[in-house]
Scaffold this motif. Sequence first.
Motif, PDB file in Angstrom:
ATOM      1  N   ALA A   1      29.695  43.315  58.922  1.00 25.94           N
ATOM      2  CA  ALA A   1      28.786  43.422  60.072  1.00 25.94           C
ATOM      3  C   ALA A   1      27.634  42.422  59.946  1.00 25.94           C
ATOM      4  CB  ALA A   1      28.247  44.842  60.194  1.00 25.94           C
ATOM      5  N   ASP A   2      27.071  42.286  58.744  1.00 23.72           N
ATOM      6  CA  ASP A   2      26.002  41.306  58.527  1.00 23.72           C
ATOM      7  C   ASP A   2      26.510  39.895  58.792  1.00 23.72           C
ATOM      8  OD1 ASP A   2      24.258  43.315  57.790  1.00 23.72           O
ATOM      9  OD2 ASP A   2      24.365  42.888  55.639  1.00 23.72           O
ATOM     10  N   TYR A   3      27.716  39.607  58.312  1.00 23.45           N
ATOM     11  CA  TYR A   3      28.298  38.275  58.463  1.00 23.45           C
ATOM     12  C   TYR A   3      28.499  37.933  59.943  1.00 23.45           C
ATOM     13  CZ  TYR A   3      31.495  34.355  57.821  1.00 23.45           C
ATOM     14  OH  TYR A   3      32.097  33.120  57.862  1.00 23.45           O
ATOM     15  N   ARG A   4      28.955  38.877  60.730  1.00 25.42           N
ATOM     16  CA  ARG A   4      29.186  38.634  62.159  1.00 25.42           C
ATOM     17  C   ARG A   4      27.850  38.383  62.880  1.00 25.42           C
ATOM     18  NH1 ARG A   4      34.313  39.357  63.488  1.00 25.42           N
ATOM     19  NH2 ARG A   4      34.162  39.966  65.662  1.00 25.42           N
ATOM     20  N   GLN A   5      26.827  39.141  62.518  1.00 25.95           N
ATOM     21  CA  GLN A   5      25.508  38.945  63.123  1.00 25.95           C
ATOM     22  C   GLN A   5      24.903  37.606  62.683  1.00 25.95           C
ATOM     23  OE1 GLN A   5      25.602  40.915  65.666  1.00 25.95           O
ATOM     24  NE2 GLN A   5      23.661  41.950  65.363  1.00 25.95           N
ATOM     25  N   ALA A   6      25.117  37.253  61.418  1.00 21.86           N
ATOM     26  CA  ALA A   6      24.629  35.959  60.919  1.00 21.86           C
ATOM     27  C   ALA A   6      25.309  34.818  61.669  1.00 21.86           C
ATOM     28  CB  ALA A   6      24.866  35.843  59.418  1.00 21.86           C
ATOM     29  N   THR A   7      26.610  34.956  61.895  1.00 23.73           N
ATOM     30  CA  THR A   7      27.344  33.944  62.659  1.00 23.73           C
ATOM     31  C   THR A   7      26.787  33.858  64.078  1.00 23.73           C
ATOM     32  OG1 THR A   7      29.337  34.322  61.343  1.00 23.73           O
ATOM     33  CG2 THR A   7      29.634  33.233  63.477  1.00 23.73           C
ATOM     34  N   ALA A   8      26.427  34.993  64.653  1.00 19.95           N
ATOM     35  CA  ALA A   8      25.843  35.017  65.993  1.00 19.95           C
ATOM     36  C   ALA A   8      24.524  34.252  66.021  1.00 19.95           C
ATOM     37  CB  ALA A   8      25.642  36.455  66.447  1.00 19.95           C
ATOM     38  N   LEU A   9      23.673  34.479  65.016  1.00 16.68           N
ATOM     39  CA  LEU A   9      22.399  33.757  64.939  1.00 16.68           C
ATOM     40  C   LEU A   9      22.644  32.261  64.789  1.00 16.68           C
ATOM     41  CD1 LEU A   9      19.265  33.725  64.683  1.00 16.68           C
ATOM     42  CD2 LEU A   9      19.626  33.881  62.213  1.00 16.68           C
ATOM     43  N   GLU A  10      23.559  31.891  63.907  1.00 17.07           N
ATOM     44  CA  GLU A  10      23.864  30.477  63.688  1.00 17.07           C
ATOM     45  C   GLU A  10      24.426  29.837  64.951  1.00 17.07           C
ATOM     46  OE1 GLU A  10      26.437  30.816  60.321  1.00 17.07           O
ATOM     47  OE2 GLU A  10      24.770  30.821  58.896  1.00 17.07           O
ATOM     48  N   CYS A  11      25.221  30.584  65.698  1.00 18.17           N
ATOM     49  CA  CYS A  11      25.763  30.092  66.963  1.00 18.17           C
ATOM     50  C   CYS A  11      24.628  29.796  67.936  1.00 18.17           C
ATOM     51  CB  CYS A  11      26.740  31.121  67.530  1.00 18.17           C
ATOM     52  SG  CYS A  11      27.554  30.617  69.048  1.00 18.17           S
ATOM     53  N   LEU A  12      23.676  30.703  68.031  1.00 15.70           N
ATOM     54  CA  LEU A  12      22.520  30.501  68.904  1.00 15.70           C
ATOM     55  C   LEU A  12      21.725  29.268  68.474  1.00 15.70           C
ATOM     56  CD1 LEU A  12      20.584  31.378  71.172  1.00 15.70           C
ATOM     57  CD2 LEU A  12      19.461  32.854  69.478  1.00 15.70           C
ATOM     58  N   ILE A  13      21.513  29.130  67.195  1.00 17.37           N
ATOM     59  CA  ILE A  13      20.757  27.979  66.690  1.00 17.37           C
ATOM     60  C   ILE A  13      21.497  26.680  67.014  1.00 17.37           C
ATOM     61  CG2 ILE A  13      19.952  26.820  64.586  1.00 17.37           C
ATOM     62  CD1 ILE A  13      19.440  29.681  63.465  1.00 17.37           C
ATOM     63  N   GLY A  14      22.802  26.653  66.795  1.00 22.06           N
ATOM     64  CA  GLY A  14      23.601  25.469  67.120  1.00 22.06           C
ATOM     65  C   GLY A  14      23.547  25.148  68.607  1.00 22.06           C
ATOM     66  N   TYR A  15      23.621  26.186  69.421  1.00 21.89           N
ATOM     67  CA  TYR A  15      23.558  26.013  70.875  1.00 21.89           C
ATOM     68  C   TYR A  15      22.217  25.411  71.295  1.00 21.89           C
ATOM     69  CZ  TYR A  15      23.294  27.227  75.806  1.00 21.89           C
ATOM     70  OH  TYR A  15      23.134  27.172  77.169  1.00 21.89           O
ATOM     71  N   LEU A  16      21.129  26.013  70.826  1.00 24.94           N
ATOM     72  CA  LEU A  16      19.804  25.509  71.188  1.00 24.94           C
ATOM     73  C   LEU A  16      19.600  24.083  70.686  1.00 24.94           C
ATOM     74  CD1 LEU A  16      17.651  28.709  70.549  1.00 24.94           C
ATOM     75  CD2 LEU A  16      18.299  27.728  72.771  1.00 24.94           C
ATOM     76  N   TYR A  17      20.114  23.789  69.505  1.00 25.43           N
ATOM     77  CA  TYR A  17      20.009  22.434  68.958  1.00 25.43           C
ATOM     78  C   TYR A  17      20.726  21.439  69.861  1.00 25.43           C
ATOM     79  CZ  TYR A  17      20.761  18.410  65.993  1.00 25.43           C
ATOM     80  OH  TYR A  17      20.810  17.127  65.512  1.00 25.43           O
ATOM     81  N   TYR A  18      21.979  21.731  70.203  1.00 22.84           N
ATOM     82  CA  TYR A  18      22.756  20.802  71.024  1.00 22.84           C
ATOM     83  C   TYR A  18      22.251  20.710  72.456  1.00 22.84           C
ATOM     84  CZ  TYR A  18      26.262  19.446  67.658  1.00 22.84           C
ATOM     85  OH  TYR A  18      26.905  18.903  66.591  1.00 22.84           O
ATOM     86  N   GLU A  19      21.601  21.747  72.940  1.00 23.25           N
ATOM     87  CA  GLU A  19      21.008  21.703  74.275  1.00 23.25           C
ATOM     88  C   GLU A  19      19.673  20.943  74.256  1.00 23.25           C
ATOM     89  OE1 GLU A  19      21.835  23.089  77.551  1.00 23.25           O
ATOM     90  OE2 GLU A  19      23.788  22.831  76.585  1.00 23.25           O
ATOM     91  N   GLY A  20      19.187  20.606  73.062  1.00 16.30           N
ATOM     92  CA  GLY A  20      17.918  19.892  72.949  1.00 16.30           C
ATOM     93  C   GLY A  20      16.713  20.784  73.171  1.00 16.30           C
ATOM     94  N   ARG A  21      16.899  22.078  73.021  1.00 15.26           N
ATOM     95  CA  ARG A  21      15.805  23.041  73.228  1.00 15.26           C
ATOM     96  C   ARG A  21      15.083  23.317  71.900  1.00 15.26           C
ATOM     97  NH1 ARG A  21      18.975  27.324  77.105  1.00 15.26           N
ATOM     98  NH2 ARG A  21      19.685  25.785  78.610  1.00 15.26           N
ATOM     99  N   PHE A  22      14.487  22.263  71.375  1.00 15.13           N
ATOM    100  CA  PHE A  22      13.856  22.335  70.060  1.00 15.13           C
ATOM    101  C   PHE A  22      12.625  23.239  70.063  1.00 15.13           C
ATOM    102  CE2 PHE A  22      15.894  18.115  70.379  1.00 15.13           C
ATOM    103  CZ  PHE A  22      16.932  18.355  69.499  1.00 15.13           C
ATOM    104  N   ASP A  23      11.872  23.221  71.160  1.00 14.91           N
ATOM    105  CA  ASP A  23      10.690  24.086  71.241  1.00 14.91           C
ATOM    106  C   ASP A  23      11.099  25.556  71.224  1.00 14.91           C
ATOM    107  OD1 ASP A  23       9.019  21.896  71.311  1.00 14.91           O
ATOM    108  OD2 ASP A  23       8.793  21.917  73.496  1.00 14.91           O
TER     109      ASP A  23
END
Length: 141
Positions: A98-120
Amino acid sequence: MNPLAFHTLPKKAGLINPVVLAYMGDAVFELLIRQYLLSLSNHKSHHLHREATKLVSAKAQRQLLERVQQLLTEEEADIVRRGRNAKSGAPPKNADVADYRQATALECLIGYLYYEGRFDRLAVLIGIAVEETVAEQVAKE
């Protein structure tokens, strides 16, 4: 152009496989945590490593996600759901599924925001989560 965006993507970030977004998010998160730790006073490598480990484990990432969950936009919450539900393989031996799946979810969000250029936005969410976590750790000591 932001100096962190070295390459433009051939497609929109929302169309990228969540596991691929999590792969990039993992690297971006590690970099942000290291930058944060270097902003503090103790720069001994052993101390830096120990403190980084407290924040980048699956359990810690799950807690970080929980801290910002209510602040997410509908779009961001959807990316988190996609990341959590992605088939990302078996978790490490020392991580709860369960922790691993949630961690993957957080990392997915971070990757998404990074690629969208939403650094702020990325800085706001990670900043809130990390500062609350560190304050909680200090209070326990």
